[in-house]
Enzyme design. Structure first.
Site, PDB file in Angstrom:
ATOM      1  N   CYS A  68       0.805  -1.225   0.000  1.00  0.00           N
ATOM      2  CA  CYS A  68       0.000   0.000   0.000  1.00  0.00           C
ATOM      3  C   CYS A  68       0.838   1.274   0.000  1.00  0.00           C
ATOM      4  O   CYS A  68       0.321   2.352  -0.244  1.00  0.00           O
ATOM      5  CB  CYS A  68      -0.968   0.005   1.189  1.00  0.00           C
ATOM      6  SG  CYS A  68      -0.188   0.205   2.808  1.00  0.00           S
ATOM      7  N   HIS A 105      -2.534  11.276  15.712  1.00  0.00           N
ATOM      8  CA  HIS A 105      -2.957  10.552  14.514  1.00  0.00           C
ATOM      9  C   HIS A 105      -1.809   9.668  14.032  1.00  0.00           C
ATOM     10  O   HIS A 105      -0.670  10.111  13.924  1.00  0.00           O
ATOM     11  CB  HIS A 105      -3.329  11.545  13.413  1.00  0.00           C
ATOM     12  CG  HIS A 105      -3.605  10.913  12.092  1.00  0.00           C
ATOM     13  ND1 HIS A 105      -4.800  10.293  11.804  1.00  0.00           N
ATOM     14  CD2 HIS A 105      -2.838  10.799  10.979  1.00  0.00           C
ATOM     15  CE1 HIS A 105      -4.748   9.825  10.560  1.00  0.00           C
ATOM     16  NE2 HIS A 105      -3.570  10.126  10.038  1.00  0.00           N
ATOM     17  N   HIS A 108      -4.697   4.788   9.435  1.00  0.00           N
ATOM     18  CA  HIS A 108      -6.040   4.203   9.365  1.00  0.00           C
ATOM     19  C   HIS A 108      -5.947   2.683   9.412  1.00  0.00           C
ATOM     20  O   HIS A 108      -4.899   2.114   9.127  1.00  0.00           O
ATOM     21  CB  HIS A 108      -6.743   4.649   8.077  1.00  0.00           C
ATOM     22  CG  HIS A 108      -7.061   6.102   8.069  1.00  0.00           C
ATOM     23  ND1 HIS A 108      -6.160   7.060   7.656  1.00  0.00           N
ATOM     24  CD2 HIS A 108      -8.169   6.776   8.459  1.00  0.00           C
ATOM     25  CE1 HIS A 108      -6.708   8.260   7.779  1.00  0.00           C
ATOM     26  NE2 HIS A 108      -7.934   8.115   8.262  1.00  0.00           N
ATOM     27  N   ASP A 112      -8.841  -5.252   5.009  1.00  0.00           N
ATOM     28  CA  ASP A 112      -8.318  -6.013   3.876  1.00  0.00           C
ATOM     29  C   ASP A 112      -6.940  -6.618   4.158  1.00  0.00           C
ATOM     30  O   ASP A 112      -6.154  -6.848   3.251  1.00  0.00           O
ATOM     31  CB  ASP A 112      -8.266  -5.139   2.627  1.00  0.00           C
ATOM     32  CG  ASP A 112      -7.371  -3.913   2.787  1.00  0.00           C
ATOM     33  OD1 ASP A 112      -6.741  -3.739   3.853  1.00  0.00           O
ATOM     34  OD2 ASP A 112      -7.300  -3.113   1.840  1.00  0.00           O
ATOM     35  N   ARG A 121      -5.631  -4.445   8.318  1.00  0.00           N
ATOM     36  CA  ARG A 121      -4.391  -3.799   7.868  1.00  0.00           C
ATOM     37  C   ARG A 121      -4.311  -2.430   8.525  1.00  0.00           C
ATOM     38  O   ARG A 121      -5.048  -1.514   8.188  1.00  0.00           O
ATOM     39  CB  ARG A 121      -4.380  -3.640   6.345  1.00  0.00           C
ATOM     40  CG  ARG A 121      -3.197  -2.801   5.845  1.00  0.00           C
ATOM     41  CD  ARG A 121      -3.129  -2.750   4.326  1.00  0.00           C
ATOM     42  NE  ARG A 121      -4.352  -2.324   3.701  1.00  0.00           N
ATOM     43  CZ  ARG A 121      -4.591  -1.080   3.263  1.00  0.00           C
ATOM     44  NH1 ARG A 121      -3.688  -0.125   3.400  1.00  0.00           N
ATOM     45  NH2 ARG A 121      -5.751  -0.786   2.691  1.00  0.00           N
ATOM     46  N   CYS A 123      -2.607   0.682   8.503  1.00  0.00           N
ATOM     47  CA  CYS A 123      -1.811   1.436   7.543  1.00  0.00           C
ATOM     48  C   CYS A 123      -1.325   2.698   8.265  1.00  0.00           C
ATOM     49  O   CYS A 123      -2.104   3.615   8.512  1.00  0.00           O
ATOM     50  CB  CYS A 123      -2.695   1.760   6.344  1.00  0.00           C
ATOM     51  SG  CYS A 123      -1.876   2.600   5.014  1.00  0.00           S
TER      52      CYS A 123
END
Length: 137
Positions: A68, A105, A108, A112, A121, A123
């Site tokens: 990704c 932060h 996310h 998947d 996942r 990410c």
């Protein structure tokens, strides 16, 4: 106000502690460009800490190459390590991941990931992380 509680640190104090990129990612919910982060294709043994407060977030055993463009993990290091929030920014519905200690932060989480590892996942932006190799303290 508790000075030991990272959730009470002001933006000015965060700006002093973090690089401009870290501040943008961690405190303004920004992101780095795909495939540019230092931990995207990094697979050494160790732990990934919050770049803002030092909390252990992920371990290398949960890291995998999702393709990704950001570091991907199948799960957090501990149940209380991260918090998840509904994110409707940019016209999408996603689940934001923040540090459970300081609220920064991180990235996310998506449904998947590898099915045999729970199907998630995480990410995560490289700029939100600091790596500590096994054996280093």
């Amino acid at each position: 106000m508790n000075p030991n509680d990272p959730k009470t640190i002001t933006d000015a104090e965060w700006r002093e502690r973090l690089t401009a990129e870290q501040f943008h990612i961690l405190r303004e919910a920004g992101t780095e460009r795909a495939f540019t982060g230092k931990y995207d294709k990094f697979y050494e043994d160790g732990e990934y800490m919050c770049a803002a407060c030092g909390t252990r977030l992920f371990i290398s055993a949960a890291k995998y190459n999702s393709g990704c463009g950001w570091p991907a993990f199948t799960k957090p290091a501990d149940d209380e390590t991260v918090e998840e929030h509904r994110d409707t920014s940019f016209g999408m519905i996603r689940t934001e991941v923040t540090c459970g200690k300081c609220g920064s932060h991180l990235g996310h989480v998506f449904p998947d990931g590898p099915p045999e590892e729970g199907g998630l996942r995480y990410c995560i932006n490289s700029g939100a992380l600091e790596f500590v190799a096994d054996g280093d303290e």
